[in-house]
Motif scaffolding. Sequence first.
Motif, PDB file in Angstrom:
ATOM      1  N   ARG A 291       0.824  -1.211   0.000  1.00 61.26           N
ATOM      2  CA  ARG A 291       0.000   0.000   0.000  1.00 61.26           C
ATOM      3  C   ARG A 291       0.860   1.264   0.000  1.00 61.26           C
ATOM      4  O   ARG A 291       0.522   2.260  -0.653  1.00 61.26           O
ATOM      5  N   VAL A 292       1.973   1.227   0.738  1.00 62.58           N
ATOM      6  CA  VAL A 292       2.885   2.373   0.727  1.00 62.58           C
ATOM      7  C   VAL A 292       3.423   2.620  -0.679  1.00 62.58           C
ATOM      8  O   VAL A 292       3.519   3.756  -1.152  1.00 62.58           O
ATOM      9  N   LEU A 293       3.744   1.532  -1.370  1.00 64.06           N
ATOM     10  CA  LEU A 293       4.358   1.632  -2.698  1.00 64.06           C
ATOM     11  C   LEU A 293       3.371   2.014  -3.790  1.00 64.06           C
ATOM     12  O   LEU A 293       3.717   2.753  -4.721  1.00 64.06           O
ATOM     13  N   PHE A 294       2.132   1.553  -3.666  1.00 62.01           N
ATOM     14  CA  PHE A 294       1.224   1.662  -4.806  1.00 62.01           C
ATOM     15  C   PHE A 294      -0.072   2.428  -4.553  1.00 62.01           C
ATOM     16  O   PHE A 294      -0.770   2.753  -5.506  1.00 62.01           O
ATOM     17  N   LYS A 295      -0.417   2.710  -3.310  1.00 62.82           N
ATOM     18  CA  LYS A 295      -1.687   3.377  -3.038  1.00 62.82           C
ATOM     19  C   LYS A 295      -1.467   4.865  -2.818  1.00 62.82           C
ATOM     20  O   LYS A 295      -0.788   5.264  -1.875  1.00 62.82           O
ATOM     21  N   PRO A 296      -2.058   5.723  -3.655  1.00 68.47           N
ATOM     22  CA  PRO A 296      -1.912   7.173  -3.483  1.00 68.47           C
ATOM     23  C   PRO A 296      -2.500   7.626  -2.135  1.00 68.47           C
ATOM     24  O   PRO A 296      -3.556   7.165  -1.720  1.00 68.47           O
ATOM     25  N   GLY A 297      -1.788   8.510  -1.464  1.00 64.45           N
ATOM     26  CA  GLY A 297      -2.269   9.045  -0.211  1.00 64.45           C
ATOM     27  C   GLY A 297      -2.035   8.150   0.988  1.00 64.45           C
ATOM     28  O   GLY A 297      -2.434   8.496   2.107  1.00 64.45           O
ATOM     29  N   TYR A 298      -1.401   7.002   0.751  1.00 61.50           N
ATOM     30  CA  TYR A 298      -1.056   6.109   1.860  1.00 61.50           C
ATOM     31  C   TYR A 298       0.440   6.265   2.105  1.00 61.50           C
ATOM     32  O   TYR A 298       1.273   5.822   1.315  1.00 61.50           O
ATOM     33  N   TYR A 299       0.775   6.921   3.217  1.00 64.26           N
ATOM     34  CA  TYR A 299       2.154   7.323   3.471  1.00 64.26           C
ATOM     35  C   TYR A 299       2.931   6.241   4.227  1.00 64.26           C
ATOM     36  O   TYR A 299       2.333   5.326   4.813  1.00 64.26           O
TER      37      TYR A 299
END
Length: 299
Positions: free
Chosen positions: A264-272
Amino acid sequence: MQLTVIICTYARESLLENSLKTLCKQTIDRSHYGIVVVDNACRPETQQVVEKYGAQYVMEPKIGHSVARNRGMQVTRSPWALYLDDDIQAPVDLIEKFLARIVTAHYAALGGEVRHWFLTTPPRWLVRYYNKPYRPVGQTEYGELKGEEYLIGCLIAVRKSAWEAVGGFSDSVGMHGKEVGRGDEDEFQLRLRAANYKIYYDPEIYIDHLVQPYKYTLKGQLQLAYASGRDGIGMRGNHVLSLWELFLRLALITGYSVPFNVARVLFKPGYYWQNGIVDCLTKYYFAWGEFFPHRYSKR
């Protein structure tokens, strides 16, 4: 008078004053409700703020959020008490809405939706955890809560006779001074249900609750997760973990949650990256909290 607002506080005069201001600007006259502030730090500064707004000041030297809540109910003379935190902002019709419901209520507790406000600008990664109001899962209409659903503890009205029947709040869980604790409201509602009392939710009733600055940090998030695991034993299916169960839980978190959140960090926008760390580590800390016997069980 049908309703008394009970606020328990511990050395937070500026936040308390902000809350009292909103409670003194209601659409209904003060003759219809009272305000009791229980001071768990016993500070003259707190007493000055309370008396400034015409509320009743009560000292409770024994530390504990539940202890203070019980003390507040003991001095209450109305059939209902509305428990609020000292860092809320109440809409102008909050009391009017509660009074309209409880005057014909056949249930023992009533709560609503908890929205959020920030004292300072929060870090961008934190916003995803507070971008929606808190409410019982799946509950969208006025009615009885079923199963393992609980009212949010900073906005809960309780019938005094029901509080007396179940023995009040347990001081084995919850906040103790500035030490983070959880679960006192859930445990109380669990005993209400066991005594066959009904608990209701109204989505039209709401408050704004402060997201405390300590929650802006990784340490604060981990404290909350650990306390939730430790103090939630016996609720929502939680139990004290055996050593084998702890190892299994940690293995599952490592094998599934860690790679999932890295993705999710690598591929989900807005997930820091901070979200990835929080969402992984809080699961470890929650499990660690479930592993230990309760810290107050021998008191």
